[in-house]
Design an enzyme around this catalytic site. Sequence first.
Site, PDB file in Angstrom:
ATOM      1  N   SER A   1     -10.570   3.937  11.846  1.00 21.59           N
ATOM      2  CA  SER A   1      -9.387   4.153  11.015  1.00 21.59           C
ATOM      3  C   SER A   1      -9.812   4.599   9.628  1.00 21.59           C
ATOM      4  O   SER A   1     -10.857   4.207   9.133  1.00 21.59           O
ATOM      5  CB  SER A   1      -8.554   2.880  10.895  1.00 21.59           C
ATOM      6  OG  SER A   1      -7.428   3.114  10.078  1.00 21.59           O
ATOM      7  N   GLY A   2      -8.958   5.411   9.021  1.00 18.72           N
ATOM      8  CA  GLY A   2      -9.129   5.766   7.624  1.00 18.72           C
ATOM      9  C   GLY A   2      -8.011   5.180   6.785  1.00 18.72           C
ATOM     10  O   GLY A   2      -7.942   5.412   5.582  1.00 18.72           O
ATOM     11  N   ASN A   3      -7.126   4.416   7.413  1.00 20.53           N
ATOM     12  CA  ASN A   3      -5.976   3.824   6.722  1.00 20.53           C
ATOM     13  C   ASN A   3      -6.448   2.601   5.949  1.00 20.53           C
ATOM     14  O   ASN A   3      -6.830   1.590   6.541  1.00 20.53           O
ATOM     15  CB  ASN A   3      -4.903   3.463   7.753  1.00 20.53           C
ATOM     16  CG  ASN A   3      -3.656   2.893   7.128  1.00 20.53           C
ATOM     17  OD1 ASN A   3      -3.705   1.973   6.329  1.00 20.53           O
ATOM     18  ND2 ASN A   3      -2.515   3.435   7.520  1.00 20.53           N
TER      19      ASN A   3
ATOM     20  N   ASP B   1      -3.735   1.220  17.649  1.00 20.31           N
ATOM     21  CA  ASP B   1      -2.625   2.150  17.491  1.00 20.31           C
ATOM     22  C   ASP B   1      -1.408   1.263  17.359  1.00 20.31           C
ATOM     23  O   ASP B   1      -1.223   0.316  18.124  1.00 20.31           O
ATOM     24  CB  ASP B   1      -2.486   3.124  18.656  1.00 20.31           C
ATOM     25  CG  ASP B   1      -1.605   4.314  18.261  1.00 20.31           C
ATOM     26  OD1 ASP B   1      -1.805   4.862  17.158  1.00 20.31           O
ATOM     27  OD2 ASP B   1      -0.710   4.681  19.038  1.00 20.31           O
TER      28      ASP B   1
ATOM     29  N   TYR C   1       6.081   1.063   6.942  1.00 17.81           N
ATOM     30  CA  TYR C   1       7.484   0.663   7.042  1.00 17.81           C
ATOM     31  C   TYR C   1       7.735  -0.773   6.567  1.00 17.81           C
ATOM     32  O   TYR C   1       8.850  -1.272   6.674  1.00 17.81           O
ATOM     33  CB  TYR C   1       7.968   0.821   8.488  1.00 17.81           C
ATOM     34  CG  TYR C   1       7.897   2.247   8.995  1.00 17.81           C
ATOM     35  CD1 TYR C   1       8.903   3.161   8.693  1.00 17.81           C
ATOM     36  CD2 TYR C   1       6.816   2.687   9.753  1.00 17.81           C
ATOM     37  CE1 TYR C   1       8.840   4.469   9.141  1.00 17.81           C
ATOM     38  CE2 TYR C   1       6.739   3.991  10.208  1.00 17.81           C
ATOM     39  CZ  TYR C   1       7.749   4.884   9.901  1.00 17.81           C
ATOM     40  OH  TYR C   1       7.682   6.175  10.340  1.00 17.81           O
TER      41      TYR C   1
ATOM     42  N   LYS D   1       1.359 -12.516   5.858  1.00 19.93           N
ATOM     43  CA  LYS D   1       1.583 -11.356   6.718  1.00 19.93           C
ATOM     44  C   LYS D   1       0.543 -11.315   7.837  1.00 19.93           C
ATOM     45  O   LYS D   1       0.882 -11.116   9.005  1.00 19.93           O
ATOM     46  CB  LYS D   1       1.534 -10.061   5.910  1.00 19.93           C
ATOM     47  CG  LYS D   1       1.782  -8.836   6.775  1.00 19.93           C
ATOM     48  CD  LYS D   1       1.646  -7.548   6.013  1.00 19.93           C
ATOM     49  CE  LYS D   1       1.837  -6.375   6.963  1.00 19.93           C
ATOM     50  NZ  LYS D   1       1.453  -5.099   6.379  1.00 19.93           N
TER      51      LYS D   1
ATOM     52  N   HIS E   1       2.025  -8.128  13.856  1.00 19.32           N
ATOM     53  CA  HIS E   1       1.610  -7.542  15.129  1.00 19.32           C
ATOM     54  C   HIS E   1       0.105  -7.301  15.144  1.00 19.32           C
ATOM     55  O   HIS E   1      -0.563  -7.558  16.137  1.00 19.32           O
ATOM     56  CB  HIS E   1       2.379  -6.239  15.374  1.00 19.32           C
ATOM     57  CG  HIS E   1       2.276  -5.240  14.261  1.00 19.32           C
ATOM     58  ND1 HIS E   1       2.573  -5.543  12.943  1.00 19.32           N
ATOM     59  CD2 HIS E   1       1.890  -3.933  14.246  1.00 19.32           C
ATOM     60  CE1 HIS E   1       2.387  -4.473  12.182  1.00 19.32           C
ATOM     61  NE2 HIS E   1       1.970  -3.493  12.956  1.00 19.32           N
TER      62      HIS E   1
END
Length: 195
Positions: free
Chosen positions: A8-10, A67, A154, A175, A180
Site C-alpha cells: 500500500s501507498g496509502n 482491499d 469516507y 477506531k 473493519h
Amino acid sequence: MTSIVLASGNSGKIREIQAILRNDNILPQSQFNVLEAAETGSTFIENAIIKARNAALHCKLPAIADDSGLVVDALQGAPGVISARYAGVGASDQANLEKLLLEMRDVPTELRTARFICVMVYLRHAADPTPLIAQGVWEGRILHAAAGENGFGYDPVFWLETQQCSSAQLAPEIKNSLSHRGQALRLLTEQLKQR
C-alpha cells in the site's frame, strides 16, 4: 521480528496497520520503489491477492495487502471495490466523499445503511498457492454531511450508532479496536500464529 512488505501507498492504512502489527517489521512497498498493482479484480479478495502478489514478487519478502471499501445499500453496493476511485482514477478523498453525498442526497436517514469491508491477505512469497485471507465488516450509516477531522476516506460521513459519532470523530486507538481493518488484521494475526 519478521519483515513483511505492506502492499500500500496509502499513509492512513499504513499508520493503522503498523499500530496493530507492532511486533513485526512492516515495510511499505514504496520503500522498495514498487508501483501499486492495477486493481483489476471484481471483488475485494481478488484485488487484495493481486496487490499482495505484486509486492511479494518485487520485494522478495512476505506481503500483506488489503482491499477495502464502503458498501452502501441504497446504492446497490457502490462504491464497493472502486471506493478509492469512485469520483474517477486519481480522485482525492474529498472528491470521492462529495460524489457519495451527492448520490445520497435524496436518501432518507433510515435507508442510509452501509458498511466498511476489509479483506486482508498474507502471502509467504509471490507464488504462494495458499494465501491467508481474513475479512472484517464494520456496520454504520451515511451521514448527510461530514463530521470529524480524524481518519481518511469516507470516515467523516460514516456514522456509528454504538459510538454516537462518525468514524472521523474517534480517537485512532478506538477506531483501530472497532474498524473493519482492525477486525481483519486481528483475524489475520490469529491465522499467522497458527501457521
